[in-house]
Design a protein around this motif. Structure first.
Motif, PDB file in Angstrom:
ATOM      1  N   PHE A  34       0.834  -1.204   0.000  1.00 43.09           N
ATOM      2  CA  PHE A  34       0.000   0.000   0.000  1.00 43.09           C
ATOM      3  C   PHE A  34       0.867   1.251   0.000  1.00 43.09           C
ATOM      4  CE2 PHE A  34      -2.475   3.283   2.301  1.00 43.09           C
ATOM      5  CZ  PHE A  34      -3.482   3.461   1.348  1.00 43.09           C
ATOM      6  N   GLN A  35       1.953   1.227   0.762  1.00 43.94           N
ATOM      7  CA  GLN A  35       2.875   2.359   0.752  1.00 43.94           C
ATOM      8  C   GLN A  35       3.473   2.557  -0.636  1.00 43.94           C
ATOM      9  OE1 GLN A  35       5.565   1.155   3.862  1.00 43.94           O
ATOM     10  NE2 GLN A  35       4.412   2.214   5.471  1.00 43.94           N
ATOM     11  N   SER A  36       3.794   1.457  -1.308  1.00 44.62           N
ATOM     12  CA  SER A  36       4.328   1.545  -2.665  1.00 44.62           C
ATOM     13  C   SER A  36       3.302   2.174  -3.608  1.00 44.62           C
ATOM     14  CB  SER A  36       4.719   0.155  -3.167  1.00 44.62           C
ATOM     15  OG  SER A  36       5.688  -0.423  -2.340  1.00 44.62           O
ATOM     16  N   PHE A  37       2.050   1.761  -3.450  1.00 44.75           N
ATOM     17  CA  PHE A  37       0.972   2.345  -4.247  1.00 44.75           C
ATOM     18  C   PHE A  37       0.895   3.857  -4.024  1.00 44.75           C
ATOM     19  CE2 PHE A  37      -3.400   3.664  -4.954  1.00 44.75           C
ATOM     20  CZ  PHE A  37      -3.745   3.027  -6.137  1.00 44.75           C
ATOM     21  N   LEU A  38       1.034   4.279  -2.770  1.00 44.21           N
ATOM     22  CA  LEU A  38       0.996   5.709  -2.450  1.00 44.21           C
ATOM     23  C   LEU A  38       2.185   6.452  -3.069  1.00 44.21           C
ATOM     24  CD1 LEU A  38      -0.167   5.792   1.284  1.00 44.21           C
ATOM     25  CD2 LEU A  38      -1.519   6.249  -0.776  1.00 44.21           C
ATOM     26  N   TYR A  39       3.361   5.828  -3.043  1.00 44.45           N
ATOM     27  CA  TYR A  39       4.527   6.448  -3.686  1.00 44.45           C
ATOM     28  C   TYR A  39       4.245   6.680  -5.170  1.00 44.45           C
ATOM     29  CZ  TYR A  39       7.163   4.997   0.489  1.00 44.45           C
ATOM     30  OH  TYR A  39       7.607   4.817   1.774  1.00 44.45           O
ATOM     31  N   GLY A  40       3.660   5.669  -5.805  1.00 46.08           N
ATOM     32  CA  GLY A  40       3.321   5.802  -7.219  1.00 46.08           C
ATOM     33  C   GLY A  40       2.304   6.900  -7.449  1.00 46.08           C
ATOM     34  N   ASP A  98       8.747 -10.462  -5.484  1.00 45.25           N
ATOM     35  CA  ASP A  98       8.390  -9.187  -4.870  1.00 45.25           C
ATOM     36  C   ASP A  98       8.573  -8.026  -5.835  1.00 45.25           C
ATOM     37  OD1 ASP A  98       7.788 -10.531  -2.593  1.00 45.25           O
ATOM     38  OD2 ASP A  98       9.498  -9.816  -1.433  1.00 45.25           O
ATOM     39  N   GLY A  99       9.568  -8.135  -6.703  1.00 47.43           N
ATOM     40  CA  GLY A  99       9.787  -7.076  -7.684  1.00 47.43           C
ATOM     41  C   GLY A  99       8.564  -6.861  -8.558  1.00 47.43           C
ATOM     42  N   ILE A 100       7.916  -7.960  -8.964  1.00 50.11           N
ATOM     43  CA  ILE A 100       6.691  -7.887  -9.758  1.00 50.11           C
ATOM     44  C   ILE A 100       5.627  -7.088  -9.010  1.00 50.11           C
ATOM     45  CG2 ILE A 100       4.780  -9.227 -10.752  1.00 50.11           C
ATOM     46  CD1 ILE A 100       7.200  -9.843 -12.341  1.00 50.11           C
ATOM     47  N   LEU A 101       5.432  -7.407  -7.731  1.00 50.67           N
ATOM     48  CA  LEU A 101       4.381  -6.770  -6.939  1.00 50.67           C
ATOM     49  C   LEU A 101       4.667  -5.299  -6.703  1.00 50.67           C
ATOM     50  CD1 LEU A 101       3.635  -9.564  -4.316  1.00 50.67           C
ATOM     51  CD2 LEU A 101       2.316  -8.976  -6.349  1.00 50.67           C
ATOM     52  N   TYR A 102       5.904  -4.976  -6.367  1.00 46.74           N
ATOM     53  CA  TYR A 102       6.237  -3.577  -6.107  1.00 46.74           C
ATOM     54  C   TYR A 102       6.213  -2.754  -7.391  1.00 46.74           C
ATOM     55  CZ  TYR A 102       7.507  -4.868  -1.351  1.00 46.74           C
ATOM     56  OH  TYR A 102       7.458  -5.313  -0.052  1.00 46.74           O
ATOM     57  N   GLY A 103       6.685  -3.339  -8.482  1.00 49.62           N
ATOM     58  CA  GLY A 103       6.629  -2.632  -9.763  1.00 49.62           C
ATOM     59  C   GLY A 103       5.198  -2.346 -10.184  1.00 49.62           C
ATOM     60  N   ALA A 104       4.340  -3.362 -10.055  1.00 49.77           N
ATOM     61  CA  ALA A 104       2.930  -3.180 -10.410  1.00 49.77           C
ATOM     62  C   ALA A 104       2.254  -2.186  -9.478  1.00 49.77           C
ATOM     63  CB  ALA A 104       2.209  -4.524 -10.368  1.00 49.77           C
ATOM     64  N   SER A 105       2.577  -2.252  -8.188  1.00 48.40           N
ATOM     65  CA  SER A 105       1.950  -1.379  -7.201  1.00 48.40           C
ATOM     66  C   SER A 105       2.267   0.080  -7.460  1.00 48.40           C
ATOM     67  CB  SER A 105       2.404  -1.784  -5.796  1.00 48.40           C
ATOM     68  OG  SER A 105       1.762  -0.985  -4.819  1.00 48.40           O
ATOM     69  N   ILE A 106       3.528   0.391  -7.672  1.00 52.56           N
ATOM     70  CA  ILE A 106       3.926   1.778  -7.930  1.00 52.56           C
ATOM     71  C   ILE A 106       3.345   2.273  -9.243  1.00 52.56           C
ATOM     72  CG2 ILE A 106       5.918   3.225  -8.501  1.00 52.56           C
ATOM     73  CD1 ILE A 106       7.461   1.666  -6.344  1.00 52.56           C
ATOM     74  N   SER A 107       3.392   1.447 -10.262  1.00 45.45           N
ATOM     75  CA  SER A 107       2.846   1.854 -11.556  1.00 45.45           C
ATOM     76  C   SER A 107       1.347   2.096 -11.488  1.00 45.45           C
ATOM     77  CB  SER A 107       3.150   0.781 -12.610  1.00 45.45           C
ATOM     78  OG  SER A 107       4.529   0.717 -12.871  1.00 45.45           O
ATOM     79  N   LEU A 108       0.646   1.246 -10.741  1.00 48.98           N
ATOM     80  CA  LEU A 108      -0.801   1.400 -10.638  1.00 48.98           C
ATOM     81  C   LEU A 108      -1.176   2.576  -9.743  1.00 48.98           C
ATOM     82  CD1 LEU A 108      -1.905  -2.320 -10.544  1.00 48.98           C
ATOM     83  CD2 LEU A 108      -2.509  -0.620 -12.273  1.00 48.98           C
ATOM     84  N   GLY A 109      -0.326   2.923  -8.783  1.00 52.27           N
ATOM     85  CA  GLY A 109      -0.569   4.141  -8.016  1.00 52.27           C
ATOM     86  C   GLY A 109      -0.548   5.352  -8.921  1.00 52.27           C
ATOM     87  N   PHE A 110       0.462   5.415  -9.785  1.00 54.39           N
ATOM     88  CA  PHE A 110       0.552   6.503 -10.756  1.00 54.39           C
ATOM     89  C   PHE A 110      -0.626   6.474 -11.719  1.00 54.39           C
ATOM     90  CE2 PHE A 110       1.720   7.752 -15.060  1.00 54.39           C
ATOM     91  CZ  PHE A 110       2.073   9.077 -14.858  1.00 54.39           C
ATOM     92  N   ALA A 111      -0.911   5.301 -12.281  1.00 54.67           N
ATOM     93  CA  ALA A 111      -1.968   5.186 -13.286  1.00 54.67           C
ATOM     94  C   ALA A 111      -3.339   5.515 -12.710  1.00 54.67           C
ATOM     95  CB  ALA A 111      -1.971   3.772 -13.875  1.00 54.67           C
ATOM     96  N   THR A 112      -3.562   5.161 -11.443  1.00 57.86           N
ATOM     97  CA  THR A 112      -4.870   5.410 -10.834  1.00 57.86           C
ATOM     98  C   THR A 112      -5.121   6.894 -10.624  1.00 57.86           C
ATOM     99  OG1 THR A 112      -4.868   3.249  -9.735  1.00 57.86           O
ATOM    100  CG2 THR A 112      -6.300   4.954  -8.810  1.00 57.86           C
ATOM    101  N   VAL A 113      -4.133   7.607 -10.107  1.00 61.55           N
ATOM    102  CA  VAL A 113      -4.301   9.059  -9.922  1.00 61.55           C
ATOM    103  C   VAL A 113      -4.460   9.745 -11.269  1.00 61.55           C
ATOM    104  CG1 VAL A 113      -3.187  11.186  -9.123  1.00 61.55           C
ATOM    105  CG2 VAL A 113      -3.080   9.113  -7.734  1.00 61.55           C
TER     106      VAL A 113
END
Length: 225
Positions: A34-40, A98-113
């Motif tokens: 979730f923190q990664s998503f927020l960073y994105g 984990d790299g897959i999950l963190y990469g997807a999380s950050i990218s989707l944080g950006f894409a969602t906003v």
């Protein structure tokens, strides 16, 4: 407003859930994800600010340079630098998947906003095409980026730096190809479908390889337990 926000956020959550549930070997802490998503999500604003300033200053005389080359580069660079600076050395980045999950999380944080802001400006009529193209493509770029970060962190040889470079270069090339296709106003619709199929194939292949690396990593760990 609720329907619009739900339409903007739902595709990102659905895609992330898909890649999260694909990891059957271990469960990554949801708080860190979730923190990664927020960073994105947060990097959306400096990216948009830089793009706005350069546009107002007329730095790019050609739309292709602004909308394809610069846009692709700055977005992938910000995602790369966040993973490298904050996530790469994190104690909870402890297996290759984990790299897959963190990469997807950050990218989707950006894409969602980005998606929320776009739908607020242009309306819910664009929600479906936004979900199928920009949101999905960012997620898949993130998967590919995260795969190479995972390879780098758990490399047993001297290729760690090489994988770090690939973690930026490969998603950038994919993003450039995607934005180039969208710039072909008359024929983009016929080109984007096969490209997205290729992107899904590539991302799922990286997911499969990351699982294989995870199994090898767990076997290696068990030898010393």
């Amino acid at each position: 407003m609720f329907i619009l926000l739900s339409s903007a956020i739902a595709p990102g959550l659905a895609l992330f859930s898909y890649f999260y549930l694909r990891n059957q070997m271990a469960t990554e802490p949801r708080k860190t994800l979730f923190q990664s998503f927020l960073y994105g999500a947060l990097i959306t604003f400096p990216i948009m600010f830089i793009q706005f300033v350069l546009k107002e200053e007329g730095v790019f005389s050609q739309p292709f340079m602004a909308n394809v080359v610069f846009s692709s580069t700055i977005e992938e660079f910000f995602k790369w630098i966040v993973i490298f600076a904050i996530i790469y050395g994190h104690i909870e980045f402890d297996d290759p998947y984990d790299g897959i999950l963190y990469g997807a999380s950050i990218s989707l944080g950006f894409a969602t906003v980005e998606n929320v802001l776009y739908l607020l400006s242009f309306g819910i009529d664009t929600a479906f095409i936004r979900a199928m193209l920009p949101v999905t493509s960012h997620a898949l770029f993130g998967v590919v980026m995260g795969y190479y970060f995972g390879k780098s962190k758990f490399a047993k040889n001297d290729h760690a730096t090489e994988y770090l470079i690939l973690a930026f270069i490969i998603p950038l090339l994919l993003h450039l190809a995607y934005n180039t296709i969208l710039s072909f106003q008359n024929v983009w619709f016929y080109l984007v479908a096969p490209f997205m199929l290729f992107l899904w194939w590539l991302a799922l292949r990286k997911v499969k390889l990351a699982h294989q690396h995870l199994v090898e990593h767990l076997i290696e760990q068990n030898k010393y337990n």
